[in-house]
Design an enzyme around this catalytic site. Structure first.
Site, mmCIF file in Angstrom:
data_model
loop_
_atom_site.group_PDB
_atom_site.id
_atom_site.type_symbol
_atom_site.label_atom_id
_atom_site.label_comp_id
_atom_site.label_asym_id
_atom_site.label_seq_id
_atom_site.Cartn_x
_atom_site.Cartn_y
_atom_site.Cartn_z
ATOM 1 N N TYR A 110 1.158 9.140 12.397
ATOM 2 C CA TYR A 110 1.130 7.820 12.217
ATOM 3 C C TYR A 110 1.279 6.854 13.448
ATOM 4 O O TYR A 110 2.441 6.804 13.979
ATOM 5 C CB TYR A 110 2.244 7.386 11.030
ATOM 6 C CG TYR A 110 2.107 8.167 9.686
ATOM 7 C CD1 TYR A 110 1.036 8.538 9.279
ATOM 8 C CD2 TYR A 110 3.438 8.283 8.922
ATOM 9 C CE1 TYR A 110 0.958 9.476 8.215
ATOM 10 C CE2 TYR A 110 3.334 8.850 7.762
ATOM 11 C CZ TYR A 110 1.888 9.642 7.311
ATOM 12 O OH TYR A 110 1.997 10.099 6.171
ATOM 13 N N SER A 258 1.375 7.792 -1.411
ATOM 14 C CA SER A 258 0.378 6.691 -2.093
ATOM 15 C C SER A 258 0.488 6.682 -3.264
ATOM 16 O O SER A 258 -0.299 6.585 -4.274
ATOM 17 C CB SER A 258 -1.082 7.243 -1.542
ATOM 18 O OG SER A 258 -1.269 7.329 -0.210
ATOM 19 N N LEU A 260 0.885 4.062 -5.009
ATOM 20 C CA LEU A 260 0.343 2.737 -5.717
ATOM 21 C C LEU A 260 -1.284 3.012 -5.504
ATOM 22 O O LEU A 260 -1.983 2.210 -5.526
ATOM 23 C CB LEU A 260 0.709 1.398 -4.776
ATOM 24 C CG LEU A 260 2.229 1.161 -5.478
ATOM 25 C CD1 LEU A 260 2.704 -0.041 -4.741
ATOM 26 C CD2 LEU A 260 2.412 1.151 -6.694
ATOM 27 N N GLY A 263 -1.992 0.900 -2.338
ATOM 28 C CA GLY A 263 -2.006 -0.515 -2.697
ATOM 29 C C GLY A 263 -2.809 -0.859 -4.040
ATOM 30 O O GLY A 263 -2.902 -1.870 -4.546
#
Ligand SMILES: NC(=O)c1ccc[n+]([C@@H]2O[C@H](COP(=O)([O-])OP(=O)(O)OC[C@H]3O[C@@H](n4cnc5c(N)ncnc54)[C@H](OP(=O)(O)O)[C@@H]3O)[C@@H](O)[C@H]2O)c1
Length: 384
Positions: A110, A258, A260, A263
């Site tokens: 990341y 992840s 959601l 998002g």
């Protein structure tokens, strides 16, 4: 993230949806008011650390007690368009700690590296009181990902030393293999981690996006604490490929990443949303093409409808569904916003019956999901 309609309009729409529900559904007015208060940041009493719930990932010597919801730090400076000021990110991470979050997830890739640096700086004052999980596997040379996997002994040992320095800690609470390495047998990776645990540099370990067979082989050599893979109402592979059953059988925790759907289930993304092509992988994901977003919005609407009758937002419905699946599941939603942090943590205060969740599940399963989650290149290192 640049949207044709601005951020303030998004916030307005979300609050308006909750108020609309309050006006039309009297029996749930108190719950709706609670959701409204959280959205406006007025009522934080229920969300202070004293009210946090805890869960245990893994068992025996591999067990790790963590907050029932963790915090995925990745999107603060990588792959989610947003790049808030470093001090603002640190303030938000501290806010999460104040509210009882004890699980913070990052990875070497990341940034690369800069997400670990951010986490290290932010969590240094809380050393020993919170858990940082990080991940090795993606090869990084001179600060850049090469696209190759390398979980060889020498590399994992070097990555461990470097992560310890960036994270400003003496021992990594949970070190995941980020992706399966076809050149290094999983038993060999497990041996390397056993050595690092004996030396005190790593406390526990986990695997991401692997098969049930790989989990068994790895666990037999060095007991696993958690498996981290994508899992949410739009991606339920782990229910059918044996991963969740194997975790249940072997006493291994599960961390949905992840949660959601990057998002999407939060309801702030529509077909006009523009992602930052330099700092967001969603623009290359089939599921985030405008036509897929347009079709899949039916699913978000289903969550909204379910939530409207219970005073919940679609994010809370998405996270609540995961939490109810098993007490050893700990989702790690990411955010750059105080309001979303509050909203997501507030999920823990709702009570929804198994039967109600089943109704939602059936309604969502009847809607076909349009677009794959990954393109062919991204699917290659997935180990199942
Ligand atoms: N192991 C793996 O291979 C892997 C893969 C991907 C991710 N992960 C981990 O999982 C974590 C979370 O994953 P993710 O960032 O991909 O996805 P996510 O948590 O599903 O979604 C994050 C996105 O949702 C938005 N959001 C958060 N709360 C919201 C709310 N209440 N309403 C509306 N939108 C909301 C955030 O935007 P705002 O900033 O605007 O809130 C952010 O863009 C990462 O940080 C990472 O640690 C692991």
């Amino acid at each position: 993230m640049k949207e044709e309609k601005g951020v303030s309009r998004r916030g307005f729409l979300k609050t308006a949806a909750v108020i609309g529900a309050a006006l039309s559904i009297n029996p749930v007015l108190d719950k709706v008011h609670a959701a409204e208060a959280v959205l406006s940041g007025k009522d934080s009493t229920k969300l202070k650390s004293g009210n946090m719930q805890y869960r245990t990932l893994g068992s025996g010597n591999a067990a790790m007690k963590v907050s029932a919801l963790g915090f995925g730090v990745m999107g603060m400076n990588y792959n989610r368009s947003q790049s808030p000021d470093r001090k603002e990110c640190i303030r938000l991470i501290h806010e999460a700690v104040d509210r009882g979050v004890t699980l913070f997830d990052t990875a070497i890739i990341y940034g690369p590296l800069k997400n670990e640096l951010l986490v290290g700086e932010a969590l240094e004052p809380y050393k020993g009181r919170v858990n940082v999980t990080t991940k090795f596997g993606h090869e990084v040379i001179d600060g850049k990902g090469t696209g190759r996997q390398d979980s060889s002994r020498a590399t994992v040992r070097r990555y461990c030393e470097e992560s310890l320095r960036r994270l400003r800690i003496d021992s990594i609470p949970l070190f995941y293999q980020h992706r399966y390495d076809r050149n290094t047998p999983i038993e060999e990776v497990a041996e390397t981690i056993s050595e690092l645990i004996r030396e005190g540099k790593v406390r526990r370990w986990g695997l991401c996006e692997v098969s049930a067979d790989t989990i068994r082989k790895a666990h037999a050599v060095c007991p696993l604490t958690a498996i981290q893979s994508e899992y949410h109402l739009m991606h339920r592979d782990v229910e059918i490929n044996g991963v969740l059953d194997t975790c249940r059988e072997l006493g291994i925790g599960f961390v949905p990443c992840s949660p959601l759907n990057r998002g999407f289930l939060g309801g702030c993304i529509n077909e006009y949303t523009r992602f930052d092509t330099d700092n967001d992988n969603r623009h290359i994901l089939p599921r985030f093409r405008p036509e897929a977003i347009r079709a899949n919005t039916r699913i978000v609407n289903e969550l909204r409808q379910f939530g409207r009758e219970r005073g919940m937002t679609s994010s809370q419905v998405a996270l609540g569904w995961l939490l109810h699946k098993a007490p050893w599941i700990v989702p790690i939603p990411g955010t750059t916003k105080h309001s979303h942090l509050e909203e997501n943590l507030h999920t823990l205060t709702f009570s929804v019956s198994d039967e109600e969740w089943r109704t939602l599940e059936t309604a969502v399963a009847a809607i076909p999901v349009v677009g794959d989650r990954y393109n062919a290149e991204q699917q290659k290192p997935v180990g199942y």
